[in-house]
Motif scaffolding. Structure first.
Motif, PDB file in Angstrom:
ATOM      1  N   LEU A   1      35.782  36.826  68.056  1.00 40.49           N
ATOM      2  CA  LEU A   1      34.377  36.992  67.711  1.00 40.49           C
ATOM      3  C   LEU A   1      33.789  36.870  69.585  1.00 40.49           C
ATOM      4  N   THR A   2      32.437  37.564  69.624  1.00 39.28           N
ATOM      5  CA  THR A   2      31.857  37.642  70.768  1.00 39.28           C
ATOM      6  C   THR A   2      30.938  36.442  71.205  1.00 39.28           C
ATOM      7  N   VAL A   3      31.179  35.709  72.252  1.00 35.25           N
ATOM      8  CA  VAL A   3      30.412  34.580  72.761  1.00 35.25           C
ATOM      9  C   VAL A   3      28.966  35.028  73.309  1.00 35.25           C
ATOM     10  N   VAL A   4      28.015  34.146  72.344  1.00 32.17           N
ATOM     11  CA  VAL A   4      26.656  34.155  72.860  1.00 32.17           C
ATOM     12  C   VAL A   4      26.434  32.887  73.340  1.00 32.17           C
ATOM     13  N   ASN A   5      25.289  32.605  74.295  1.00 35.42           N
ATOM     14  CA  ASN A   5      25.000  31.402  74.699  1.00 35.42           C
ATOM     15  C   ASN A   5      26.030  30.400  75.310  1.00 35.42           C
ATOM     16  N   SER A   6      26.532  31.145  76.230  1.00 34.80           N
ATOM     17  CA  SER A   6      28.018  30.601  76.893  1.00 34.80           C
ATOM     18  C   SER A   6      27.422  29.505  78.055  1.00 34.80           C
TER      19      SER A   6
END
Length: 196
Positions: free
Chosen positions: A144-149
């Motif tokens: 998956l791709t990280v958002v809001n790290s």
């Protein structure tokens, strides 16, 4: 090596405790393509096939793996994300995944977003793992791709196909998931630690 692209949802057929080990028997559509001693990722954990019987196969989980992953929480009839090892020469549709879980995390929020879902996870920052915005993360074996790290949490956006074809459709707030952080990020973090 894996890619984080889930091939099948396996069903837990049987769990047998033997000393510190747990033998897990899984019913899956890919069973007839497996062989003894093959590596298969289960919720992102690389395990070796030790037995095959009809449309079920068995893997053994040692105590250390039980302590560091969510596999010890499995119950009969639960689903697990299944991925066989990647073949050399195939497309790498996800990212490079080793099948070595770094730590677990708790699901702290699930928000439906008009046709997709945003799942937020919180993990122990003291283990020095990091995410970066738009970087890769593996959650229960799913690339998956990280958002809001953030320092000890991140979110991922789940499209309907991924939701319907993985264990995300069964995930609830407070559930424990397996995390494998991006291998390149792990090497960079370790090099920085050694320089300090």
């Amino acid at each position: 090596m894996f890619t984080g692209i889930i091939e099948d949802l396996g069903t837990i057929d049987k769990l047998v405790k033997e000393g510190g080990n747990l033998h897990i028997t899984v019913r899956a559509s890919v069973t007839n393509e497996l062989k003894i001693d093959q590596s298969v990722a289960h919720n992102g954990v690389c395990l070796t096939v030790v037995g095959i019987d009809g449309n079920t196969y068995t893997v053994t989980v040692i105590q250390e793996t039980l302590e560091k992953t969510n596999l010890g929480f499995l119950k009969s009839k639960d689903f697990v994300n299944i991925e066989r090892a990647m073949k050399l020469g195939d497309r790498l549709d996800g990212h490079i995944v080793q099948g070595h879980v770094d730590q677990t995390a708790k699901c702290i929020s699930i928000v439906e977003a008009d046709g997709s879902w945003v799942f937020t996870f919180e993990y122990d920052k003291n283990l020095n793992n990091i995410t970066i915005e738009k970087g890769s993360i593996t959650v229960n074996g799913v690339s998956l791709t990280v958002v809001n790290s953030q320092l000890n949490r991140f979110s991922v956006a789940i499209i309907p196909y991924t939701f319907n074809h993985t264990t995300f459709k069964n995930l609830k707030v407070d559930d424990t998931v397996n995390l494998e952080f991006d291998v390149i990020g792990k090497y960079v973090t370790r090099l920085n630690e050694l320089r300090s």
